[in-house]
Design a protein around this motif. Structure first.
Motif, PDB file in Angstrom:
ATOM      1  N   HIS A 181     -20.325 127.834  14.746  1.00 31.00           N
ATOM      2  CA  HIS A 181     -19.301 127.648  15.767  1.00 31.00           C
ATOM      3  C   HIS A 181     -18.123 126.791  15.306  1.00 31.00           C
ATOM      4  O   HIS A 181     -17.064 126.838  15.911  1.00 31.00           O
ATOM      5  CB  HIS A 181     -19.917 127.062  17.039  1.00 31.00           C
ATOM      6  CG  HIS A 181     -20.640 128.084  17.861  1.00 31.00           C
ATOM      7  ND1 HIS A 181     -21.731 128.780  17.380  1.00 31.00           N
ATOM      8  CD2 HIS A 181     -20.433 128.552  19.125  1.00 31.00           C
ATOM      9  CE1 HIS A 181     -22.152 129.608  18.316  1.00 31.00           C
ATOM     10  NE2 HIS A 181     -21.383 129.495  19.378  1.00 31.00           N
ATOM     11  N   VAL A 232     -18.027 133.782  15.836  1.00 26.36           N
ATOM     12  CA  VAL A 232     -19.223 133.049  15.411  1.00 26.36           C
ATOM     13  C   VAL A 232     -19.885 133.753  14.223  1.00 26.36           C
ATOM     14  O   VAL A 232     -20.394 133.114  13.296  1.00 26.36           O
ATOM     15  CB  VAL A 232     -20.210 132.891  16.585  1.00 26.36           C
ATOM     16  CG1 VAL A 232     -21.561 132.356  16.123  1.00 26.36           C
ATOM     17  CG2 VAL A 232     -19.617 131.973  17.649  1.00 26.36           C
ATOM     18  N   ASP A 271     -28.080 132.945  25.812  1.00 29.35           N
ATOM     19  CA  ASP A 271     -27.450 131.657  25.545  1.00 29.35           C
ATOM     20  C   ASP A 271     -26.927 130.951  26.797  1.00 29.35           C
ATOM     21  O   ASP A 271     -27.544 130.001  27.299  1.00 29.35           O
ATOM     22  CB  ASP A 271     -26.308 131.887  24.521  1.00 29.35           C
ATOM     23  CG  ASP A 271     -25.705 130.608  23.996  1.00 29.35           C
ATOM     24  OD1 ASP A 271     -26.069 129.526  24.501  1.00 29.35           O
ATOM     25  OD2 ASP A 271     -24.857 130.659  23.084  1.00 29.35           O
ATOM     26  N   HIS A 293     -15.890 136.085  21.205  1.00 31.14           N
ATOM     27  CA  HIS A 293     -16.526 134.837  20.770  1.00 31.14           C
ATOM     28  C   HIS A 293     -17.613 135.059  19.719  1.00 31.14           C
ATOM     29  O   HIS A 293     -17.618 134.431  18.661  1.00 31.14           O
ATOM     30  CB  HIS A 293     -17.087 134.103  21.996  1.00 31.14           C
ATOM     31  CG  HIS A 293     -17.898 132.915  21.651  1.00 31.14           C
ATOM     32  ND1 HIS A 293     -17.339 131.762  21.132  1.00 31.14           N
ATOM     33  CD2 HIS A 293     -19.243 132.693  21.691  1.00 31.14           C
ATOM     34  CE1 HIS A 293     -18.294 130.886  20.890  1.00 31.14           C
ATOM     35  NE2 HIS A 293     -19.463 131.422  21.224  1.00 31.14           N
ATOM     36  N   GLU A 331     -25.071 136.116  18.570  1.00 31.28           N
ATOM     37  CA  GLU A 331     -25.669 134.848  19.015  1.00 31.28           C
ATOM     38  C   GLU A 331     -27.199 134.915  18.880  1.00 31.28           C
ATOM     39  O   GLU A 331     -27.847 133.915  18.581  1.00 31.28           O
ATOM     40  CB  GLU A 331     -25.280 134.526  20.463  1.00 31.28           C
ATOM     41  CG  GLU A 331     -23.793 134.315  20.677  1.00 31.28           C
ATOM     42  CD  GLU A 331     -23.300 132.886  20.373  1.00 31.28           C
ATOM     43  OE1 GLU A 331     -24.093 132.063  19.881  1.00 31.28           O
ATOM     44  OE2 GLU A 331     -22.105 132.628  20.619  1.00 31.28           O
TER      45      GLU A 331
HETATM   46 ZN   LIG Z   1     -21.444 130.743  21.086  1.00 30.73          ZN
END
Ligand SMILES: [Zn+2]
Ligand SMILES: NC(=O)c1ccc[n+]([C@@H]2O[C@H](COP(=O)([O-])OP(=O)(O)OC[C@H]3O[C@@H](n4cnc5c(N)ncnc54)[C@H](O)[C@@H]3O)[C@@H](O)[C@H]2O)c1
Length: 360
Positions: free
Chosen positions: A242, A263, A131, A259, A179
């Motif tokens: 998100h 998510v 990402d 994070h 992710e």
């Molecule tokens: Zn992210």
């Protein structure tokens, strides 16, 4: 070695994924001097391999402490001063060797030092490899405002070495895998189905599988940013999960969830929201839930106040003119970006996932 290509107005660039990827630095010629920005622990563990693979023997990296607090203007200033002290000029090259923190900070410094020097992303976390290293977004935080100051500035190349993931702690590893799951929901049944077969029991040392995973998940980001470099529209799809996720991170002071974990919860909530809004078949919803759940355990949502989380949603940076653009999964490989959901559904989706009354 797999080679993906990103289209960018400032020049196309390669994303190389594979064992020995850092070796591509050997072929980068024409710079007056080269610098590496990284973290002490990372360098202690991987510095020797980096120096061997690149042939940069004797390289003395610029070090910043690990952690989000390094993404600051103060730290950017320190790195720039260090570059100056060491004689960096407009034709120097900076390599950011680290996770998203080093990548965002290094990219920010490179894109502003003497009005911009070339930089290379050498991402070392799953999140950074699939990402953050791709797409040319750089930033630092101001107080609690994440990424308040930043630039769009594509790297010269991205070099993803899958072997480096072996030293990631399990939670940081899984946080990045979420992710990749997000990218699979966006991409379609081929990647989604492949991940379904691989995710359970996946560990950081499974280098060959991770090489494929990173390359395939990174391709999704490459495709999106190549078509929408400056987030005019399409790039918004990357925000899947998100909107709730950022609110969860903020509501817990960035302490409870990594994070990707926030998510992951966000993806579950938005999947429920899509069902409640009548755009997603519940059998497909269950498939998404199963894949997210298969990655690993998530820190509990216990004690989180609904009003607090919902109140934070609208403050999301991606809200346009006070309207949240929800990214709703409509199927595997199909999302709808829309402001048209009811407040009641948004609240129910949060509640259902928090209470585990749905699909748990
Ligand atoms: Zn992210
Ligand atoms: N620019 C973008 O488009 C973009 C996109 C998503 C996220 N981000 C940013 O990325 C950042 C998060 O990135 P992250 O999750 O990589 O966090 P991070 O850079 O803080 O890395 C997570 C932890 O892993 C450690 N680490 C890194 N590589 C390691 C390795 N190979 N072995 C052992 N430990 C290692 C780090 O020291 C750190 O403690 C956030 O600041 C976020 O805003 C940017």
């Amino acid at each position: 070695m797999r080679r993906l290509q990103v289209k960018s107005s400032a020049g196309n660039y390669d994303v190389k994924v594979g064992c020995g990827a850092w070796g591509a630095l050997r072929k980068l010629k024409g710079y007056t001097s080269t610098f590496v920005l990284t973290e002490p622990g990372l360098w202690a563990q991987w510095g020797t391999k980096f120096a061997e693979d690149t042939g940069w023997s004797g390289v003395r990296p610029i070090l910043v402490p690990s952690g989000e607090t390094s993404k600051s203007l103060t730290m950017a200033g320190r790195v720039a001063a260090e570059l100056l002290n060491r004689g960096a000029d407009r034709r120097s090259l900076l390599v950011a060797l680290g996770g998203g923190v080093v990548g965002d900070l290094g990219g920010f410094v490179a894109s502003t030092y003497m009005r911009g020097i070339d930089y290379v992303q050498a991402p070392t976390t799953v999140l950074a490899q699939v990402d953050s290293s791709i797409g040319g977004k750089t930033a630092v935080n101001i107080h609690a405002m994440k990424n308040l100051i930043g630039t769009f500035s594509p790297p010269r190349m991205v070099l993803s070495e899958p072997a480096v993931l072996a030293s990631l702690p399990p939670r940081a590893f899984q946080s990045g895998i979420y992710e990749a799951v997000k990218h699979a929901i966006l991409a379609g049944p081929a990647l989604f189905g492949w991940l379904e077969g691989k995710v359970a029991g996946l560990t950081p040392g499974q280098t060959p599988v991770l090489e494929t995973l990173v390359a395939r998940a990174a391709q999704v980001k490459v495709d999106v940013v190549s078509r929408d470099e400056r987030e005019a529209g399409l790039r918004r799809v990357l925000n899947l999960g998100h909107t709730y996720g950022h609110a969860l991170e903020e509501a817990t002071g960035y302490r409870r969830f990594l994070h990707g974990e926030a998510v992951a919860w966000g993806m579950l909530m938005v999947t429920r929201l899509a069902e409640l809004s009548g755009v997603l078949d519940s059998r497909v919803g269950s498939r998404i839930v199963r894949l997210v759940r298969a990655v690993g355990p998530l820190p509990a949502l216990r004690g989180l106040k609904e009003e607090k989380v919902l109140g934070l949603l609208i403050r999301d940076k991606k809200a346009v003119g006070g309207k949240i653009h929800w990214v709703l999964p409509e199927g595997i490989g199909k999302v709808r970006v829309t402001p048209d959901v009811t407040d009641a559904a948004v609240a129910s989706a949060f509640r259902d996932v928090q209470r585990g009354v749905w699909n748990d």
